[in-house]
Design a protein around this motif. Structure first.
Motif, PDB file in Angstrom:
ATOM      1  N   MET A   1      45.818  49.297 -31.349  1.00 19.26           N
ATOM      2  CA  MET A   1      45.612  49.928 -32.632  1.00 19.26           C
ATOM      3  C   MET A   1      45.969  51.406 -32.564  1.00 19.26           C
ATOM      4  SD  MET A   1      42.089  48.076 -33.843  1.00 19.26           S
ATOM      5  CE  MET A   1      42.008  49.079 -35.282  1.00 19.26           C
ATOM      6  N   ASP A   2      45.401  52.110 -31.572  1.00 17.01           N
ATOM      7  CA  ASP A   2      45.737  53.510 -31.336  1.00 17.01           C
ATOM      8  C   ASP A   2      45.387  53.835 -29.891  1.00 17.01           C
ATOM      9  OD1 ASP A   2      42.959  54.184 -31.177  1.00 17.01           O
ATOM     10  OD2 ASP A   2      42.875  54.535 -33.322  1.00 17.01           O
ATOM     11  N   ARG A   3      45.413  55.084 -29.511  1.00 18.67           N
ATOM     12  CA  ARG A   3      45.210  55.483 -28.113  1.00 18.67           C
ATOM     13  C   ARG A   3      43.829  55.120 -27.565  1.00 18.67           C
ATOM     14  NH1 ARG A   3      43.924  56.247 -23.784  1.00 18.67           N
ATOM     15  NH2 ARG A   3      44.172  58.040 -22.457  1.00 18.67           N
ATOM     16  N   THR A   4      42.834  54.981 -28.429  1.00 20.82           N
ATOM     17  CA  THR A   4      41.483  54.707 -27.929  1.00 20.82           C
ATOM     18  C   THR A   4      40.864  53.417 -28.458  1.00 20.82           C
ATOM     19  OG1 THR A   4      40.516  56.055 -29.685  1.00 20.82           O
ATOM     20  CG2 THR A   4      40.987  57.164 -27.590  1.00 20.82           C
ATOM     21  N   HIS A   5      41.579  52.645 -29.266  1.00 20.22           N
ATOM     22  CA  HIS A   5      41.031  51.398 -29.819  1.00 20.22           C
ATOM     23  C   HIS A   5      42.028  50.255 -29.661  1.00 20.22           C
ATOM     24  CE1 HIS A   5      38.777  54.545 -31.898  1.00 20.22           C
ATOM     25  NE2 HIS A   5      37.790  53.669 -31.934  1.00 20.22           N
TER      26      HIS A   5
ATOM     27  N   ASN B   1      44.078  50.192 -23.472  1.00 22.04           N
ATOM     28  CA  ASN B   1      44.169  51.611 -23.822  1.00 22.04           C
ATOM     29  C   ASN B   1      44.358  52.514 -22.606  1.00 22.04           C
ATOM     30  OD1 ASN B   1      41.977  50.655 -26.207  1.00 22.04           O
ATOM     31  ND2 ASN B   1      43.732  51.870 -26.837  1.00 22.04           N
ATOM     32  N   VAL B   2      43.827  52.127 -21.467  1.00 20.91           N
ATOM     33  CA  VAL B   2      43.841  53.041 -20.329  1.00 20.91           C
ATOM     34  C   VAL B   2      44.967  52.766 -19.335  1.00 20.91           C
ATOM     35  CG1 VAL B   2      41.396  53.627 -20.515  1.00 20.91           C
ATOM     36  CG2 VAL B   2      42.077  51.665 -19.121  1.00 20.91           C
ATOM     37  N   ASP B   3      45.469  51.536 -19.263  1.00 26.48           N
ATOM     38  CA  ASP B   3      46.517  51.207 -18.295  1.00 26.48           C
ATOM     39  C   ASP B   3      47.787  52.034 -18.450  1.00 26.48           C
ATOM     40  OD1 ASP B   3      44.883  49.353 -17.096  1.00 26.48           O
ATOM     41  OD2 ASP B   3      45.772  47.620 -18.100  1.00 26.48           O
ATOM     42  N   PRO B   4      48.281  52.286 -19.657  1.00 24.12           N
ATOM     43  CA  PRO B   4      49.518  53.060 -19.774  1.00 24.12           C
ATOM     44  C   PRO B   4      49.373  54.536 -19.379  1.00 24.12           C
ATOM     45  CG  PRO B   4      49.130  51.776 -21.769  1.00 24.12           C
ATOM     46  CD  PRO B   4      47.886  51.711 -20.948  1.00 24.12           C
ATOM     47  N   VAL B   5      48.146  55.019 -19.249  1.00 25.50           N
ATOM     48  CA  VAL B   5      47.920  56.435 -18.968  1.00 25.50           C
ATOM     49  C   VAL B   5      47.595  56.681 -17.488  1.00 25.50           C
ATOM     50  CG1 VAL B   5      46.506  58.448 -19.564  1.00 25.50           C
ATOM     51  CG2 VAL B   5      47.097  56.762 -21.321  1.00 25.50           C
ATOM     52  N   ASN B   6      46.745  55.835 -16.917  1.00 24.77           N
ATOM     53  CA  ASN B   6      46.312  56.018 -15.532  1.00 24.77           C
ATOM     54  C   ASN B   6      46.240  54.699 -14.788  1.00 24.77           C
ATOM     55  OD1 ASN B   6      45.547  58.923 -15.471  1.00 24.77           O
ATOM     56  ND2 ASN B   6      44.103  58.299 -17.041  1.00 24.77           N
ATOM     57  N   ILE B   7      46.479  54.770 -13.478  1.00 29.45           N
ATOM     58  CA  ILE B   7      46.158  53.654 -12.595  1.00 29.45           C
ATOM     59  C   ILE B   7      44.696  53.833 -12.239  1.00 29.45           C
ATOM     60  CG2 ILE B   7      46.562  52.606 -10.345  1.00 29.45           C
ATOM     61  CD1 ILE B   7      49.499  53.446 -10.651  1.00 29.45           C
ATOM     62  N   LEU B   8      43.918  52.778 -12.431  1.00 32.32           N
ATOM     63  CA  LEU B   8      42.462  52.891 -12.321  1.00 32.32           C
ATOM     64  C   LEU B   8      41.885  51.870 -11.360  1.00 32.32           C
ATOM     65  CD1 LEU B   8      42.019  52.958 -16.169  1.00 32.32           C
ATOM     66  CD2 LEU B   8      41.765  54.931 -14.686  1.00 32.32           C
ATOM     67  N   ALA B   9      40.695  52.151 -10.893  1.00 34.23           N
ATOM     68  CA  ALA B   9      39.898  51.188 -10.135  1.00 34.23           C
ATOM     69  C   ALA B   9      38.636  50.914 -10.955  1.00 34.23           C
ATOM     70  CB  ALA B   9      39.533  51.742  -8.765  1.00 34.23           C
ATOM     71  N   LEU B  10      38.396  49.666 -11.237  1.00 31.95           N
ATOM     72  CA  LEU B  10      37.206  49.281 -11.987  1.00 31.95           C
ATOM     73  C   LEU B  10      36.006  49.412 -11.063  1.00 31.95           C
ATOM     74  CD1 LEU B  10      36.144  48.087 -14.654  1.00 31.95           C
ATOM     75  CD2 LEU B  10      36.537  45.832 -13.690  1.00 31.95           C
ATOM     76  N   THR B  11      35.012  50.179 -11.469  1.00 35.22           N
ATOM     77  CA  THR B  11      33.864  50.433 -10.605  1.00 35.22           C
ATOM     78  C   THR B  11      32.586  49.745 -11.062  1.00 35.22           C
ATOM     79  OG1 THR B  11      33.387  52.493 -11.789  1.00 35.22           O
ATOM     80  CG2 THR B  11      34.766  52.650  -9.814  1.00 35.22           C
ATOM     81  N   GLN B  12      32.484  49.424 -12.343  1.00 37.73           N
ATOM     82  CA  GLN B  12      31.266  48.770 -12.834  1.00 37.73           C
ATOM     83  C   GLN B  12      31.570  48.072 -14.156  1.00 37.73           C
ATOM     84  OE1 GLN B  12      27.976  51.415 -13.455  1.00 37.73           O
ATOM     85  NE2 GLN B  12      26.557  49.773 -13.932  1.00 37.73           N
ATOM     86  N   VAL B  13      31.005  46.869 -14.298  1.00 37.73           N
ATOM     87  CA  VAL B  13      31.101  46.119 -15.550  1.00 37.73           C
ATOM     88  C   VAL B  13      29.708  45.641 -15.916  1.00 37.73           C
ATOM     89  CG1 VAL B  13      32.024  44.062 -16.685  1.00 37.73           C
ATOM     90  CG2 VAL B  13      33.450  45.333 -15.111  1.00 37.73           C
TER      91      VAL B  13
ATOM     92  N   ALA C   1      36.851  43.632 -29.686  1.00 36.96           N
ATOM     93  CA  ALA C   1      37.140  44.979 -30.198  1.00 36.96           C
ATOM     94  C   ALA C   1      36.730  45.970 -29.117  1.00 36.96           C
ATOM     95  CB  ALA C   1      36.372  45.239 -31.493  1.00 36.96           C
ATOM     96  N   GLY C   2      37.725  46.610 -28.487  1.00 32.57           N
ATOM     97  CA  GLY C   2      37.445  47.528 -27.391  1.00 32.57           C
ATOM     98  C   GLY C   2      37.812  48.950 -27.745  1.00 32.57           C
ATOM     99  N   ARG C   3      37.198  49.884 -27.019  1.00 38.11           N
ATOM    100  CA  ARG C   3      37.514  51.283 -27.253  1.00 38.11           C
ATOM    101  C   ARG C   3      37.221  52.101 -26.002  1.00 38.11           C
ATOM    102  NH1 ARG C   3      33.960  55.330 -28.756  1.00 38.11           N
ATOM    103  NH2 ARG C   3      31.780  54.826 -28.482  1.00 38.11           N
ATOM    104  N   VAL C   4      37.908  53.212 -25.907  1.00 37.24           N
ATOM    105  CA  VAL C   4      37.615  54.187 -24.865  1.00 37.24           C
ATOM    106  C   VAL C   4      36.456  55.025 -25.383  1.00 37.24           C
ATOM    107  CG1 VAL C   4      38.493  56.146 -23.532  1.00 37.24           C
ATOM    108  CG2 VAL C   4      40.011  54.218 -24.080  1.00 37.24           C
TER     109      VAL C   4
ATOM    110  N   ILE D   1      36.807  57.129 -16.555  1.00 37.70           N
ATOM    111  CA  ILE D   1      37.007  56.665 -17.924  1.00 37.70           C
ATOM    112  C   ILE D   1      35.973  55.582 -18.191  1.00 37.70           C
ATOM    113  CG2 ILE D   1      38.583  55.509 -19.524  1.00 37.70           C
ATOM    114  CD1 ILE D   1      40.878  56.890 -18.079  1.00 37.70           C
ATOM    115  N   PHE D   2      35.371  55.622 -19.351  1.00 39.49           N
ATOM    116  CA  PHE D   2      34.333  54.675 -19.734  1.00 39.49           C
ATOM    117  C   PHE D   2      34.800  53.944 -20.992  1.00 39.49           C
ATOM    118  CE2 PHE D   2      32.532  58.265 -17.526  1.00 39.49           C
ATOM    119  CZ  PHE D   2      31.767  57.660 -16.545  1.00 39.49           C
ATOM    120  N   THR D   3      34.821  52.615 -20.920  1.00 42.11           N
ATOM    121  CA  THR D   3      35.242  51.810 -22.065  1.00 42.11           C
ATOM    122  C   THR D   3      34.117  50.871 -22.466  1.00 42.11           C
ATOM    123  OG1 THR D   3      36.247  50.117 -20.633  1.00 42.11           O
ATOM    124  CG2 THR D   3      37.685  51.893 -21.415  1.00 42.11           C
TER     125      THR D   3
END
Length: 131
Positions: A1-5, A37-49, A66-69, A77-79
């Motif tokens: 939808m956009d950069r954060t949704h 939303n976050v993959d195209p900006v940074n390579i990340l490690a998921l630390t908690q779900v 429906a997800g958002r940053v 980064i927290f989603t």
């Protein structure tokens, strides 16, 4: 939808359910709409779900995600995501959050591959019975 949704549909196949037909929490833990939303900006490690399942989903074939940053910082980064019955978007199925550690910026040229055809449910059920 956009950069954060982001929004997506998640099919709850038979292999993503308990033997009694209830939906497993693990498929919801993907929080894929927020990850988009976050993959195209940074390579990340998921630390908690964290996942809270409100409805067992026995009568739900697809969930609307429906997800958002929620918060974005230099190294974290927290989603979050909300899961609804895709046929009744007023029916909340669950809620989730995911915390990510930033490893490095995503290299230029990153694109998601086109999705495949999915899993053949007949094969999944047959493999389950053999194991």
């Amino acid at each position: 939808m956009d950069r954060t949704h982001a929004e997506n549909l998640l099919n709850i196949r038979r292999d993503l359910r308990t033997p009694a037909g209830a939906m497993l929490a693990a498929p919801l833990a993907m929080l894929d709409a927020a990850g988009v939303n976050v993959d195209p900006v940074n390579i990340l490690a998921l630390t908690q779900v964290n996942i809270t399942v409100i409805d067992d989903g026995r009568n739900i074939d697809d969930t609307f995600v429906a997800g958002r940053v929620a918060t974005e910082a230099r190294t974290q980064i927290f989603t979050e995501a909300s899961f609804y019955d895709a046929d009744d978007r007023d029916k909340l199925v669950g809620l989730g959050t995911a915390n990510w550690t930033v490893i490095c910026p995503t290299p230029d040229g990153f694109v998601y591959p086109e999705p495949g055809n999915g899993v053949n449910e007949t094969t999944v059920v047959r493999l389950r019975r053999l194991s």
